[in-house]
Write an enzyme that holds these catalytic residues in place. Structure first.
Site, PDB file in Angstrom:
ATOM      1  CG  HIS A   1      -0.307  -0.015   2.538  1.00  0.00           C
ATOM      2  ND1 HIS A   1       0.471   1.015   3.010  1.00  0.00           N
ATOM      3  CD2 HIS A   1      -0.319  -0.942   3.534  1.00  0.00           C
ATOM      4  CE1 HIS A   1       0.892   0.745   4.230  1.00  0.00           C
ATOM      5  NE2 HIS A   1       0.445  -0.448   4.570  1.00  0.00           N
TER       6      HIS A   1
ATOM      7  CB  CYS B   1       1.512  -3.656   5.051  1.00  0.00           C
ATOM      8  SG  CYS B   1      -0.046  -4.161   5.833  1.00  0.00           S
TER       9      CYS B   1
END
Length: 300
Positions: A178, A186
């Site tokens: 992202h 992440c």
């Protein structure tokens, strides 16, 4: 029931006591009904995205408009086509995300390497929810894992945990690539880079690719690099990942990957006879039916 309430009930007449109990039961029933109604309203009001539709948003469309003038000359220079199948490799130690695309020759060409702004943890796989560690392994992403509405600018769910992770009782969810350069497990990119990456993977799926692979490695799994980590507890695990790494290095096409008895299995990809045949291109990327074991992950 509290002790003082029991004493009060015993002092009442039978008829009055019965009427009190009936009223109390009625109140409890009404409260239960109110709870059920509230839950039903929450379910009805929750957004539902039809899996038959390609996920899209104004943000994703605007990002595509911004990036296409930059991407098209780069694609043209490498004789690659927007909408061709894609493949991603991540190398944690060097903070690199490689994006590869299917060429007209039937194998993947390196398109661009993007610098990962931030990822959580160190080298080694993710083990459990909340350990702030980024995973390692082989993951598949389909259209339902794309998230053009992400609060992190744009995102896609890589599909952790896969079958291998679940076999080894590894937990966690919502591991994304992202934007916004912030991560708690992440792989975070700058907004500029995630717009390019998202535009390319989105176009590939719109172009007919059912799912694309994301291979996550601690580092480039050469013999020399592995030899430098023989003392790591993860050396046997990385030696297993090396088989998948080597097959792509040789064939320039992602291998077919499965899991048997808690270990990854690999089959070399078949050659693509007709590189102008879009169905052949898709088949070279899709795991065989008996290897199609990765769970569908929703975008978050």
């Amino acid at each position: 029931m509290p002790h003082y309430t029991m004493i009060a009930l015993r002092t009442m007449t039978p008829s009055f006591r019965a009427s009190c109990l009936t009223a109390a039961t009625l109140r409890r029933s009404l409260m239960a009904i109110h709870v059920l109604v509230a839950v039903a309203l929450c379910i009805i009001s929750a957004p539902v995205y039809a899996t038959s539709e390609h996920p899209s948003s104004e943000l994703a469309e605007a990002a595509s408009e911004r990036t296409l003038p930059v991407l098209k000359p780069l694609l043209q220079a490498k004789k690659l086509r927007l909408g061709s199948p894609v493949f991603i490799r991540i190398f944690k130690s060097s903070y690199e995300l490689e994006l590869w695309m299917m060429s007209s020759k039937g194998y993947f060409e390196h398109f661009k390497t993007y610098i990962i702004c931030h990822f959580s943890g160190g080298l080694g796989p993710k083990l459990k929810e909340g350990d702030r560690q980024s995973p390692e392994g082989f993951y598949l992403v389909d259209k339902d894992q794309l998230n053009p509405w992400s609060s992190q600018h744009l995102a896609f769910n890589i599909g952790y945990p896969n079958e291998y992770d679940r076999y080894h009782r590894r937990t966690g969810s919502a591991i994304m690539v992202h934007g916004k350069c912030v991560s708690t497990g992440c792989f975070a990119m700058t907004n500029y880079n995630i717009e390019q990456i998202y535009t390319l993977v989105d176009a590939a799926i719109k172009g007919g690719q059912q799912a694309f692979w994301v291979h996550v490695f601690p580092f480039r799994l050469t013999r020399k690099n592995l030899a430098a980590h023989t003392q790591s507890r993860w050396h046997p695990f990385w030696t297993q990942l090396k088989k998948g790494f080597d097959l792509f290095e040789y064939y320039r096409t992602p291998p077919h990957i499965g899991v048997e008895n808690g270990a990854y299995t690999f089959n070399a990809p078949p050659p693509v006879a007709n590189t102008n045949d879009s169905s052949a291109t898709t088949l070279s990327l899709s795991p065989p039916t008996h290897h199609n074991i990765w769970p569908r992950q929703s975008a978050q």
